[in-house]
Every structure is written in structure tokens, then in C-alpha cells.
Enzyme design. Structure first.
Site, PDB file in Angstrom:
ATOM      1  N   HIS A  41     -52.395  89.173  21.175  1.00  0.00           N
ATOM      2  CA  HIS A  41     -52.373  88.224  20.050  1.00  0.00           C
ATOM      3  C   HIS A  41     -51.573  86.967  20.415  1.00  0.00           C
ATOM      4  CE1 HIS A  41     -52.835  92.149  17.738  1.00  0.00           C
ATOM      5  NE2 HIS A  41     -53.858  91.442  17.309  1.00  0.00           N
ATOM      6  N   GLN A  65     -63.363  96.753   6.522  1.00  0.00           N
ATOM      7  CA  GLN A  65     -63.965  96.925   7.850  1.00  0.00           C
ATOM      8  C   GLN A  65     -63.677  98.297   8.447  1.00  0.00           C
ATOM      9  OE1 GLN A  65     -61.517  93.523   9.484  1.00  0.00           O
ATOM     10  NE2 GLN A  65     -61.603  94.742  11.342  1.00  0.00           N
ATOM     11  N   ASP A 154     -62.902  92.279  21.656  1.00  0.00           N
ATOM     12  CA  ASP A 154     -63.901  92.712  20.676  1.00  0.00           C
ATOM     13  C   ASP A 154     -65.080  91.765  20.809  1.00  0.00           C
ATOM     14  OD1 ASP A 154     -62.473  94.919  19.375  1.00  0.00           O
ATOM     15  OD2 ASP A 154     -61.062  93.350  18.841  1.00  0.00           O
TER      16      ASP A 154
END
Ligand code: PAF
Length: 286
Positions: A41, A65, A154
Site C-alpha cells: 500500500h 465484496q 489484484d
């Protein structure tokens, strides 16, 4: 609390910050996260800082999600530690709404992306990408940033986000941040914390085996053979199951049988009940 970024929890405060920053001629970047921040991050913050003046980090563990039986309840929530990690990163603001702010009573609108979500994570986690597309749409509209960044780890998520941003003409630049890896090459992920000591060792083989597949294809090997070799190697390395090893078109994520110029290999393998995602670029010299 010196050096800690300011935290706001409402859309109104977020917009006030964005509007007054814009009035001072500043550009805004959004780094959406679910917290449990790690160096992956932090790399997204430094990456987006090359493109905008003020990076805003959102922290929201998005319930929509997560599927039934997934880790929504146990997903690490460690805001204090997250804020400590954000100190001195140049983060201009943290937006950490609660579920009520994100999904006010009566909220019934969802964003659903077809096609690209049919396979891989979309097939394994029904509804997952509707949840991601909906919350990312909300975040983009709440913040109205100039740019937003998502990790390439991702990879399908990034492709889905690029798709709806294009389809809905959302005026924002979507940037992809390169995968950040641990010393043994394991892709950084908040879920790595769930691994046992043995599982963590096995997990370190995922990227090594993927790199082997990439080398095999670049050397002219067949895609089908390389996928099979990698799947077998993962099982031999100690993974419990391999959900998929798939060589795909880097934009549409359609499986391909011949690499003309560039492709992406996507994989998910399980160890200790943890689904580990990884992917790599395949660039074939012409
Ligand atoms: O990648 C994540 O952490 C999440 O899926 C995101 C993009 C923040 C949406 O909740």
C-alpha cells in the site's frame, strides 16, 4: 500523534478538503484500501505522488465484496497502526467512513461489470466484483480525484475497474501499481498474515513457479504445457489446491493459446486455507 494524517469520516468533510485543495491549484490522488496496510500500500502512495500533489488514502473494509463464509468478520482492522504507518508518507488525508456513510439506509444501487468478471476471481467469488465495482464507484464519486491507483497484484480487479471507469466515462486516471514482493518473492498481501510458518515457506514458491512458466513461454514453449507444468509444480511444492494457472490477454483477460507480444499469467493456489493470488507479465520479443 505528530506527523499522523488527518482523518475524516464523512463525504461532506472529504469533499470540503478536495474542493479547498483544488481552489489552491492542487491535484488529488485516491488510494483506496481496506486497511491492514503493508509496504504494498505504501508503494501505491509513493507511486501516485509522482502524478498528483495530494494523495488521499481511504480505509474501508467493504462488506459487499465479501462472500458468505469469507473473512469479513475477521479481516484485520487496525486503524491506529495504519495511521502510524501513514505518518510521514505524504498522505494528505485519510478518509475512513463507516458502513452507514458508505451504504446509507435505502441504498439500492449497484455497479455490475459483465464479461471480464465471468472467470477467475469472479467465478470463484460470486458477487465479489459487483461489491468492488460498487464501492470503488462510490469512492471515486465521493472524492472526485484526478487519479486513483490500484495494485497490479489484484490484476483482474484492476481490469474490472478500468472497464467500468471507461464505460461510465468517469473522469479519473486509473493507475496500476507494480506488485510489491517480500524477500522470497511472495506478493505482499494483508492475508499473508493468516499463513502458518510452514505455509509461509510453501507460499514463497508461487512466484518462483510462475517465473518458470514465463521463462518457458518466452523460450517458445506451448501455453497449455507450461500451465500444466506450473500446476504440477505448485502441488509438488506443497500447495493444497490450485484454482487456476491461466495465460490471458492482458486487457480482456480472455484465455489465449498463443502469445503474440504480451500476455499475463494469473494464478490462485491455496495453502492453509488461504487463497494466494499472483500474476506476472509475459513479454515475448518479436
Ligand atoms: O483491493 C482492495 O483493497 C479493495 O478491493 C478495494 C479496491 C479497496 C475496494 O474495497
Amino acid at each position: 500523534m505528530n506527523g499522523f494524517p488527518r482523518v475524516v469520516r464523512t463525504v461532506t468533510e472529504l469533499r470540503q478538503f478536495v474542493q479547498s485543495s483544488r481552489a489552491q491549484g492542487k491535484t488529488i490522488g485516491l488510494v483506496p484500501t481496506m486497511g491492514a496496510l503493508h509496504h504494498g500500500h505504501l508503494s501505491l502512495i509513493s507511486e501516485i505522488s509522482k502524478h498528483v500533489d495530494l494523495p488521499i488514502v481511504s480505509i474501508f473494509v467493504n462488506p459487499t465484496q465479501f462472500g458468505e463464509g469469507e473473512d469479513f468478520e475477521t479481516y484485520p482492522r487496525e486503524e491506529e497502526a495504519d495511521l502510524e504507518k501513514l505518518a510521514d508518507t505524504g498522505t494528505a488525508l485519510v478518509y475512513a467512513p463507516d458502513a452507514h456513510e458508505m451504504y446509507p439506509p435505502g441504498d439500492i444501487t449497484t455497479v455490475s461489470v459483465g464479461g471480464i468478471t465471468d472467470r477467475f476471481e469472479g467465478a470463484a467469488r460470486p458477487g465479489h466484483f459487483d461489491g468492488v465495482a460498487t464501492v470503488v464507484s462510490k469512492l471515486l464519486l465521493q472524492c472526485l480525484p484526478d487519479a486513483a491507483i490500484f495494485g497490479e497484484k489484484d490484476y483482474q480487479q484492476l481490469a474490472v475497474i478500468r472497464q467500468f471507469v471507461r464505460d461510465l466515462a468517469v473522469p479519473v486516471d486509473i493507475l496500476g501499481g507494480p506488485i510489491i514482493r517480500e524477500a522470497d518473492g511472495l506478493a505482499a498481501s494483508s492475508r499473508n498474515a493468516y499463513l502458518s510458518e510452514t505455509g509461509r515457506k510453501v507460499a514463497g514458491q508461487l512466484n518462483v513457479i510462475l517465473a518458470g512458466l514465463v521463462a518457458e513461454i518466452v523460450a517458445g514453449g506451448s501455453i497449455e504445457q507450461a500451465e500444466q507444468t506450473a500446476t504440477n509444480a505448485l502441488l509438488v511444492a506443497g500447495f493444497n489446491t490450485v484454482d487456476y494457472v491461466a495465460v490471458v490477454d492482458p486487457a480482456t483477460l480472455e484465455p489465449i493459446t498463443v502469445v503474440n507480444r504480451s500476455a499475463r499469467v494469473l494464478t490462485v493456489a491455496r495453502i492453509d486455507g488461504v487463497r494466494l493470488l499472483d500474476n506476472m507479465a509475459i513479454n515475448v520479443p518479436r
